[in-house]
Enzyme design. Structure first.
Site, PDB file in Angstrom:
ATOM      1  N   PRO A  57      71.149   2.752  72.178  1.00  0.00           N
ATOM      2  CA  PRO A  57      70.656   1.715  73.094  1.00  0.00           C
ATOM      3  C   PRO A  57      71.539   0.454  73.153  1.00  0.00           C
ATOM      4  O   PRO A  57      71.334  -0.401  73.991  1.00  0.00           O
ATOM      5  CB  PRO A  57      69.272   1.377  72.554  1.00  0.00           C
ATOM      6  N   TYR A 101      79.092  -3.124  81.271  1.00  0.00           N
ATOM      7  CA  TYR A 101      77.733  -3.569  80.922  1.00  0.00           C
ATOM      8  C   TYR A 101      76.838  -3.624  82.161  1.00  0.00           C
ATOM      9  O   TYR A 101      75.682  -3.222  82.119  1.00  0.00           O
ATOM     10  CB  TYR A 101      77.788  -4.948  80.256  1.00  0.00           C
ATOM     11  N   TYR A 118      73.699 -10.188  70.872  1.00  0.00           N
ATOM     12  CA  TYR A 118      74.055  -9.061  69.999  1.00  0.00           C
ATOM     13  C   TYR A 118      74.794  -9.666  68.809  1.00  0.00           C
ATOM     14  O   TYR A 118      75.757 -10.399  68.991  1.00  0.00           O
ATOM     15  CB  TYR A 118      74.982  -8.088  70.719  1.00  0.00           C
TER      16      TYR A 118
HETATM   17  P1  FAS Z   1      61.913  10.265  79.182  1.00  0.00           P
HETATM   18  O1  FAS Z   1      62.074  10.766  77.783  1.00  0.00           O
HETATM   19  O2  FAS Z   1      61.592   8.830  79.428  1.00  0.00           O
HETATM   20  O3  FAS Z   1      60.754  11.088  79.922  1.00  0.00           O
HETATM   21  C1  FAS Z   1      60.647  12.477  79.710  1.00  0.00           C
HETATM   22  C2  FAS Z   1      59.217  12.881  80.051  1.00  0.00           C
HETATM   23  O4  FAS Z   1      59.138  14.310  79.918  1.00  0.00           O
HETATM   24  C3  FAS Z   1      58.201  12.281  79.084  1.00  0.00           C
HETATM   25  O5  FAS Z   1      57.176  11.620  79.786  1.00  0.00           O
HETATM   26  C4  FAS Z   1      57.684  13.495  78.308  1.00  0.00           C
HETATM   27  O6  FAS Z   1      56.296  13.390  78.000  1.00  0.00           O
HETATM   28  C5  FAS Z   1      57.932  14.632  79.288  1.00  0.00           C
HETATM   29  N1  FAS Z   1      58.040  15.921  78.598  1.00  0.00           N
HETATM   30  C6  FAS Z   1      58.701  16.196  77.450  1.00  0.00           C
HETATM   31  N2  FAS Z   1      58.480  17.477  77.082  1.00  0.00           N
HETATM   32  C7  FAS Z   1      57.657  18.026  78.033  1.00  0.00           C
HETATM   33  C8  FAS Z   1      57.057  19.294  78.209  1.00  0.00           C
HETATM   34  N3  FAS Z   1      57.235  20.266  77.304  1.00  0.00           N
HETATM   35  N4  FAS Z   1      56.268  19.493  79.290  1.00  0.00           N
HETATM   36  C9  FAS Z   1      56.076  18.498  80.205  1.00  0.00           C
HETATM   37  N5  FAS Z   1      56.594  17.264  80.088  1.00  0.00           N
HETATM   38  C10 FAS Z   1      57.379  17.032  79.004  1.00  0.00           C
HETATM   39  N6  FAS Z   1      67.388   3.025  76.887  1.00  0.00           N
HETATM   40  C11 FAS Z   1      67.908   1.801  77.147  1.00  0.00           C
HETATM   41  O7  FAS Z   1      68.601   1.651  78.161  1.00  0.00           O
HETATM   42  N7  FAS Z   1      67.656   0.741  76.284  1.00  0.00           N
HETATM   43  C12 FAS Z   1      66.847   0.881  75.169  1.00  0.00           C
HETATM   44  O8  FAS Z   1      66.633  -0.070  74.422  1.00  0.00           O
HETATM   45  C13 FAS Z   1      66.281   2.142  74.893  1.00  0.00           C
HETATM   46  N8  FAS Z   1      65.442   2.320  73.819  1.00  0.00           N
HETATM   47  C14 FAS Z   1      64.929   3.578  73.572  1.00  0.00           C
HETATM   48  C15 FAS Z   1      64.068   3.826  72.472  1.00  0.00           C
HETATM   49  C16 FAS Z   1      63.543   5.105  72.231  1.00  0.00           C
HETATM   50  C17 FAS Z   1      62.623   5.349  71.046  1.00  0.00           C
HETATM   51  C18 FAS Z   1      63.891   6.180  73.067  1.00  0.00           C
HETATM   52  C19 FAS Z   1      63.363   7.571  72.798  1.00  0.00           C
HETATM   53  C20 FAS Z   1      64.730   5.958  74.149  1.00  0.00           C
HETATM   54  C21 FAS Z   1      65.243   4.650  74.418  1.00  0.00           C
HETATM   55  N9  FAS Z   1      66.070   4.411  75.513  1.00  0.00           N
HETATM   56  C22 FAS Z   1      66.586   3.194  75.780  1.00  0.00           C
HETATM   57  C23 FAS Z   1      66.416   5.455  76.396  1.00  0.00           C
HETATM   58  C24 FAS Z   1      65.261   5.670  77.360  1.00  0.00           C
HETATM   59  O9  FAS Z   1      65.002   4.479  78.024  1.00  0.00           O
HETATM   60  C25 FAS Z   1      65.637   6.831  78.233  1.00  0.00           C
HETATM   61  O10 FAS Z   1      66.975   6.724  78.674  1.00  0.00           O
HETATM   62  C26 FAS Z   1      64.733   6.991  79.416  1.00  0.00           C
HETATM   63  O11 FAS Z   1      63.412   7.078  78.964  1.00  0.00           O
HETATM   64  C27 FAS Z   1      65.181   8.248  80.150  1.00  0.00           C
HETATM   65  O12 FAS Z   1      64.200   8.578  81.047  1.00  0.00           O
HETATM   66  P2  FAS Z   1      63.843  10.128  81.317  1.00  0.00           P
HETATM   67  O13 FAS Z   1      65.097  10.889  81.520  1.00  0.00           O
HETATM   68  O14 FAS Z   1      62.813  10.100  82.392  1.00  0.00           O
HETATM   69  O15 FAS Z   1      63.247  10.674  79.940  1.00  0.00           O
HETATM   70  C1  PHB Z   2      65.839  -4.299  75.150  1.00  0.00           C
HETATM   71  O1  PHB Z   2      65.471  -5.394  75.649  1.00  0.00           O
HETATM   72  O2  PHB Z   2      65.031  -3.449  74.698  1.00  0.00           O
HETATM   73  C2  PHB Z   2      67.318  -3.994  75.082  1.00  0.00           C
HETATM   74  C3  PHB Z   2      68.204  -4.827  75.749  1.00  0.00           C
HETATM   75  C4  PHB Z   2      69.566  -4.552  75.692  1.00  0.00           C
HETATM   76  C5  PHB Z   2      70.008  -3.456  74.962  1.00  0.00           C
HETATM   77  C6  PHB Z   2      69.096  -2.621  74.310  1.00  0.00           C
HETATM   78  C7  PHB Z   2      67.753  -2.884  74.371  1.00  0.00           C
HETATM   79  O3  PHB Z   2      71.345  -3.210  74.877  1.00  0.00           O
END
Ligand code: FAS
Ligand code: PHB
Length: 392
Positions: A295, A387, A203
């Site tokens: 994130p 962490y 980082y």
């Molecule tokens: P999700 O959002 O993964 O899953 C929700 C599901 O519900 C999806 O499949 C969607 O299609 C469905 N859904 C939505 N609306 C619906 C409807 N109307 N009808 C039926 N289904 C529907 N976390 C980290 O720890 N590190 C990261 O680097 C990181 N990067 C991320 C980058 C992005 C762009 C995003 C958006 C999130 C990121 N996250 C990261 C967080 C991510 O990992 C979430 O915490 C994780 O996907 C959470 O999982 P769910 O709660 O299952 O939600």
């Molecule tokens: C990743 O590998 O996507 C990643 C790892 C650590 C973080 C966020 C994203 O804190």
């Protein structure tokens, strides 16, 4: 109208919905998962990369198979760079704990394969999913599939449908309170089949903005740079990305970096968001449906898993021990852990990024914060505990 009946209706086939469904199925509790998109679309989303030990234990409990231990990479520490310095938090020596680097895409694929092996029902590409009458003793979920109306009568509804899903939005505004903080920047991330520059995550706090080096395997790297909220991936060629990333990293790291063509490039906005409570009688909000973290602290996916832990244990107690104690305590238990992760993610984001309002004084405070961290075992232990993930 096509009618279905189950014990737990799960809206969302992301990590939280799939993990909850798998644990319920293994305990003999019937459930149906529905999702608005296809499996392939879900697997195409590139998201988290770091799993806490508690998350790995929950995935083991869900019998998702050996791949996570064959391909996952155990990390005993992480590196942070600032003011031309490179420092490390050594979690393994401080608290004898690690994190595992194993992409969310792989976790989701393993969970999908495990669910298919149980033949538990999952319906993809549904439309207009909606939790209904969750304040009554006869809740149900409606949706359409290929133009046909469906209804799932159930005992409980798990809203695992993410930040934009219908579950939280179905709760009357008078019954829910939300807390939100938008950060004035996003993360531009790429995936490239090049070896990671270092074997651990870096980082970097830099006057040009935050930069980060992560990975998915020993041959696939994940890199991020802080970008403007209104930036767009089309503004960044691969060469421009690599040049900017190298300018934000310590010189020796930048010089050793292997670059190459990206095959995925996306921008994620950064926000902190919490909805309270997380239960509305027969409807439970789980994972991103209830909370979002930047994130930076790698908490989003891991918080979804701890929510599932609390909810699964509560539902298991309800069906097997006829006790409502677990489901009655769900919201309070989940929120207690959520807020600690929201705080850590806010702290780490605040001290590692360049804000539009960052003054020279603010920069000195960031550097002092990180300098204190580098010199204090107590501060390193506190960061390490957060962490690797606080206890469930
Ligand atoms: P999700 O959002 O993964 O899953 C929700 C599901 O519900 C999806 O499949 C969607 O299609 C469905 N859904 C939505 N609306 C619906 C409807 N109307 N009808 C039926 N289904 C529907 N976390 C980290 O720890 N590190 C990261 O680097 C990181 N990067 C991320 C980058 C992005 C762009 C995003 C958006 C999130 C990121 N996250 C990261 C967080 C991510 O990992 C979430 O915490 C994780 O996907 C959470 O999982 P769910 O709660 O299952 O939600
Ligand atoms: C990743 O590998 O996507 C990643 C790892 C650590 C973080 C966020 C994203 O804190």
């Amino acid at each position: 109208m096509t009618n279905h009946k189950t014990q737990v209706a799960i809206i969302g086939s992301g990590p939280s919905g799939l993990l909850l469904g798998q644990l319920l199925t293994l305990s003999g509790i019937d459930n149906i998962i529905i999702d608005r998109v296809s499996k392939d679309y879900i697997l195409s989303r590139v998201r988290a990369g770091v799993l806490e030990e508690g998350t790995v234990e929950m995935l083991d409990k869900a019998n998702i198979g050996p791949r996570i231990h064959e391909e996952g990479m155990l990390h005993g520490g992480f590196t942070y760079a600032f003011s031309g310095r490179v420092e490390r938090v050594d979690m393994r020596s401080l608290i004898n704990k690690n994190v595992m680097v194993y992409g969310q895409t792989e976790v989701t694929q393993d969970l999908m394969e495990a669910r298919e092996a149980t033949n538990a029902p999952t319906i993809y590409e549904v439309e207009d999913a909606c939790p209904v009458d969750f304040d009554s003793d006869k809740p149900y979920v409606t949706f359409k599939k290929d133009g046909v109306a469906h209804r799932i009568d159930c005992d409980f509804i798990a809203g695992c449908d993410g930040y934009h899903g219908p579950s939280r939005q179905s709760v009357p505004s008078s019954a829910i309170k939300t807390y939100e903080k938008e950060y004035p920047f996003g993360w531009l991330g790429i995936l490239a089949d090049v070896p990671p520059v270092r074997h651990e995550i870096i980082y970097a706090n830099n006057e040009r903005g935050f930069g980060m080096c992560s990975m998915r395997s020993t041959t696939r790297s994940r890199y991020y740079i802080q970008c403007a909220n209104d930036d767009h991936v089309d503004n960044w060629s691969d060469d421009q990305f690599w040049d900017e990333l190298r300018r934000r990293l310590p010189q020796d790291v930048a010089e050793e970096m292997t670059t190459g063509p990206s095959f995925e490039k996306s921008i994620a906005p950064l926000r902190s968001f919490v909805a309270e409570p997380m239960r509305f009688n027969k409807l439970f909000l789980v994972g991103d449906a209830a909370h979002i973290v930047p994130p930076t602290g790698a908490k989003g996916l891991n918080l979804a898993v701890s929510d599932v832990h609390y909810l699964f244990e509560g539902l298991r107690e309800y069906y097997q021990e006829k006790s409502t104690a677990g489901i009655d305590a769900y919201s309070q238990k989940a929120l207690s852990r959520v807020w600690k992760a929201v705080r850590f993610s806010w702290w780490f984001t605040t001290c590692m990024h360049r804000f539009p309002t960052t003054t020279e004084f603010d920069q000195k405070i960031q550097e002092s914060d990180l300098d204190y961290l580098s010199k204090s075992v107590a501060a390193q232990t506190a960061v390490a505990e957060n962490y690797v993930g606080l206890p469930f």
